[in-house]
Scaffold this motif. Structure first.
Motif, PDB file in Angstrom:
ATOM      1  N   ALA A   2       0.828  -1.206   0.000  1.00 52.47           N
ATOM      2  CA  ALA A   2       0.000   0.000   0.000  1.00 52.47           C
ATOM      3  C   ALA A   2       0.859   1.250   0.000  1.00 52.47           C
ATOM      4  O   ALA A   2       0.503   2.264  -0.604  1.00 52.47           O
ATOM      5  N   ASP A   3       2.009   1.211   0.702  1.00 57.48           N
ATOM      6  CA  ASP A   3       2.932   2.347   0.711  1.00 57.48           C
ATOM      7  C   ASP A   3       3.800   2.375  -0.547  1.00 57.48           C
ATOM      8  O   ASP A   3       4.274   3.440  -0.940  1.00 57.48           O
ATOM      9  N   PHE A   4       4.004   1.215  -1.159  1.00 56.70           N
ATOM     10  CA  PHE A   4       4.926   1.129  -2.281  1.00 56.70           C
ATOM     11  C   PHE A   4       4.385   1.838  -3.519  1.00 56.70           C
ATOM     12  O   PHE A   4       5.104   2.595  -4.180  1.00 56.70           O
ATOM     13  N   PRO A   6       2.079   4.360  -4.018  1.00 57.42           N
ATOM     14  CA  PRO A   6       2.143   5.831  -4.031  1.00 57.42           C
ATOM     15  C   PRO A   6       3.575   6.359  -4.132  1.00 57.42           C
ATOM     16  O   PRO A   6       3.843   7.329  -4.850  1.00 57.42           O
ATOM     17  N   GLU A   7       4.504   5.703  -3.434  1.00 56.95           N
ATOM     18  CA  GLU A   7       5.899   6.136  -3.494  1.00 56.95           C
ATOM     19  C   GLU A   7       6.487   5.880  -4.875  1.00 56.95           C
ATOM     20  O   GLU A   7       7.288   6.676  -5.377  1.00 56.95           O
ATOM     21  N   ARG A  10       5.525   8.633  -7.224  1.00 56.09           N
ATOM     22  CA  ARG A  10       6.321   9.845  -6.997  1.00 56.09           C
ATOM     23  C   ARG A  10       7.758   9.672  -7.483  1.00 56.09           C
ATOM     24  O   ARG A  10       8.435  10.648  -7.806  1.00 56.09           O
ATOM     25  N   SER A 181      13.243   3.747   0.940  1.00 52.17           N
ATOM     26  CA  SER A 181      12.177   4.643   1.415  1.00 52.17           C
ATOM     27  C   SER A 181      10.873   3.910   1.702  1.00 52.17           C
ATOM     28  O   SER A 181      10.050   4.395   2.478  1.00 52.17           O
ATOM     29  N   THR A 182      10.668   2.743   1.067  1.00 51.76           N
ATOM     30  CA  THR A 182       9.405   2.019   1.252  1.00 51.76           C
ATOM     31  C   THR A 182       9.556   0.756   2.091  1.00 51.76           C
ATOM     32  O   THR A 182       8.578   0.283   2.673  1.00 51.76           O
TER      33      THR A 182
END
Length: 224
Positions: A2-4, A6-7, A10, A181-182
């Motif tokens: 889920a975080d991967f 969106p990152e 970007r 970052s992820t």
């Protein structure tokens, strides 16, 4: 995951920049390797023992030592001798020297595989050594070189991730930043695998087309 995603969205501009750096390193490294392959491959067949011996020494040195060590020597040791290169220049030089040495064996073998009768016929026509090489030997040898060169080109592409170890912001470097970052290690490196596979397929298709064209020019079967 889920975080991967969106990152990842970007990070697309940075990944595109890294992809361009990888392509640049591949193109420049392969261009240098091709020049060295022809130079060392032809010099290895010289009738002069000192020239032939020097060429063989260079080839065996760069084939017999690790690309990893060569890259680190250029990046860390060369500045101690008063020569400092940009990280990408170090990477291109290391790739060119290493794969140029391997490519020289392709050139040497392909030239040796051209039937001697072709050379004898060119001599009978009064062609000098340079003209024989350019008009008779190399056109036939090129068709034999393309397939091995395709393998070396894909190997060179797969070696470019080493450049991230000397701070070159290539595709592997940018993917590693995304992973950091992820925390999504599996997803990040799966994406990296897919991107490198896509690049390798594109290179292979291009080299296949070159091989068909080279065979057609040489009048061999399988040409277009």
């Amino acid at each position: 995951m889920a975080d991967f995603l969106p990152e990842l969205s970007r990070a697309v501009p940075r990944l595109a920049d890294g992809l361009l750096v990888t392509i640049e390193a591949t193109v420049l490294g392969s261009a240098l390797a091709l020049v060295l392959a022809y130079a060392l491959g032809l010099l290895s067949r010289s009738a002069r023992p000192p020239v032939r011996g020097a060429a063989r020494l260079v080839v065996e040195f760069f084939r017999g030592t690790s690309l990893y060590v060569q890259l680190f020597w250029l990046f860390f040791a060369l500045p101690m001798l008063g020569f400092r290169l940009e990280p990408l220049a170090c990477g291109v030089l290391a790739l060119g020297l290493n794969f140029g040495a391997y490519g020289s064996e392709v050139v040497r073998g392909a030239v040796a595989a051209v039937p001697r009768a072709q050379t004898e016929a060119a001599i009978a026509l009064g062609m000098g050594p340079a003209l024989r090489l350019r008009r008779v030997v190399l056109p036939q040898a090129h068709a034999l070189m393309v397939a091995p060169f395709k393998n070396l080109l894909v190997q060179l592409l797969k070696a470019t991730p080493l450049l991230s170890l000397v701070t070159v912001p290539d595709l592997t470097f940018q993917i590693d930043q995304l992973r950091s970052s992820t925390g999504a290690t599996a997803a990040s490196y799966l994406l990296l695998l897919g991107l490198y596979f896509g690049l390798a397929v594109v290179l292979s298709l291009g080299m296949n087309a070159l091989e068909r064209a080279a065979k057609a020019r040489a009048g061999q079967e399988g040409g277009v």
